[in-house]
Design a protein around this motif. Structure first.
Motif, PDB file in Angstrom:
ATOM      1  N   LYS A   1      43.608  39.568  39.057  1.00  0.00           N
ATOM      2  CA  LYS A   1      42.488  38.925  38.363  1.00  0.00           C
ATOM      3  C   LYS A   1      42.845  38.439  36.964  1.00  0.00           C
ATOM      4  O   LYS A   1      42.070  37.757  36.325  1.00  0.00           O
ATOM      5  CB  LYS A   1      41.340  39.939  38.218  1.00  0.00           C
TER       6      LYS A   1
ATOM      7  N   LYS B   1      43.502  32.397  42.042  1.00  0.00           N
ATOM      8  CA  LYS B   1      42.088  32.802  42.169  1.00  0.00           C
ATOM      9  C   LYS B   1      41.669  32.935  43.629  1.00  0.00           C
ATOM     10  O   LYS B   1      40.915  33.828  43.997  1.00  0.00           O
ATOM     11  CB  LYS B   1      41.178  31.808  41.446  1.00  0.00           C
TER      12      LYS B   1
ATOM     13  N   GLN C   1      44.829  28.033  40.238  1.00  0.00           N
ATOM     14  CA  GLN C   1      43.686  27.980  41.157  1.00  0.00           C
ATOM     15  C   GLN C   1      43.980  28.765  42.438  1.00  0.00           C
ATOM     16  O   GLN C   1      43.129  29.479  42.953  1.00  0.00           O
ATOM     17  CB  GLN C   1      43.378  26.516  41.507  1.00  0.00           C
TER      18      GLN C   1
END
Ligand code: ADP
Ligand code: ADP
Length: 238
Positions: A108, A77, A74
């Protein structure tokens, strides 16, 4: 958009804190310059925002979550949403401008995909467009080691933009450039800021640049905020 709550950083073995109980709130569209003498805590602050530095206590709230409570996946990201540029550019010297810019895609993807290094037509076109955005089209296939400092920083800006960031962070990005080049890099950052509707937060030790480009200046001294207002109200005595 971005909240800093009671952020406190004390490095191991250090006698003094690097940052002391910072509370700040940032909105999209702000172009913030962080001023302060060497050792004031500017770099520590920028690195906390995208989780590169863990604070001793306190929170960085992004999308209603404390990023320091996120799992690694997370947090990765979040880092993609926060493009960052550095004083020493952090490019791969022997790769071309184009190849360096494409590495912006790595953030990414899960790491196992990076090994294959296959980029889609769409990703390649985007890299070409970003190189154009930073005015380096004629240098696309040159190795970055052959470029000037200003050009290298423009490669790093294009790479950061490939992540499609919402926040743009700079840790002394013009500290090793001459004044004219530094000014052109800030102009470029300003036009990118406006075009992509970003929140931009940049460390700089040059008051003149901050006054010329920032919509908000924050000054740090010994890890404490000593000024936080519009540039017109900033005086060197702060
Ligand atoms: P600035 O970017 O304004 O120069 P820094 O955030 O780099 O300030 O440093 C703030 C304080 O923290 C300084 O006193 C510095 O010496 C100390 N510091 C920075 N990084 C480390 C580290 N990795 N270990 C110990 N102390 C550090
Ligand atoms: P440096 O000054 O370190 O050599 P720069 O990246 O500032 O590197 O400049 C490289 C070349 O690109 C120079 O010829 C400069 O005039 C030109 N240049 C830099 N920024 C711009 C810009 N925003 N618009 C047009 N030309 C630019």
């Amino acid at each position: 958009m971005l909240e800093i709550n009671d952020l406190h950083v004390q490095y191991p073995k250090a006698k003094e804190h690097a940052l002391s109980n910072l509370n700040l709130s940032f909105q999209k569209g702000e172009f913030v310059c962080i001023l302060g003498k060497s050792g004031a805590g500017k770099s520590t602050f920028i690195r906390c925002i995208n989780g590169l530095q863990r604070p001793t206590s306190g929170a960085v709230i992004w999308k209603e979550k404390n990023i320091f409570h996120l799992k690694e996946e997370q947090l990765r990201k979040v880092r993609v949403e926060m493009g960052m540029i550095f004083q020493h550019f952090n490019l791969i010297p022997r790769l071309s401008v184009y190849q360096n810019v494409l590495t912006g895609m790595f953030g990414k993807r899960p790491p196992w995909k990076n090994l294959f290094g296959i980029f889609s037509k769409e990703e390649k076109n985007l890299a070409v467009k970003m190189i154009e955005n930073v005015d380096l089209t004629g240098h696309k296939d040159k190795r970055v080691e052959a470029l000037s400092g200003g050009q290298k920083q423009r490669v790093a800006i294009a790479r950061a933009l490939l992540q499609n960031p919402k926040v743009f962070l700079g840790d002394e990005p013009v500290a090793s450039l001459d004044p004219g080049t530094a000014n052109r890099i800030f102009s470029l950052l300003q036009s990118i800021h406006n075009e992509y509707d970003l929140l931009t937060i940049i460390n700089v030790h040059d008051v003149i640049l901050a006054k010329q480009f920032a919509t908000r200046i924050i000054a740090l001294r010994d890890g404490v905020v000593v000024f936080d207002d519009i540039p017109d109200n900033f005086t060197d005595e702060v």
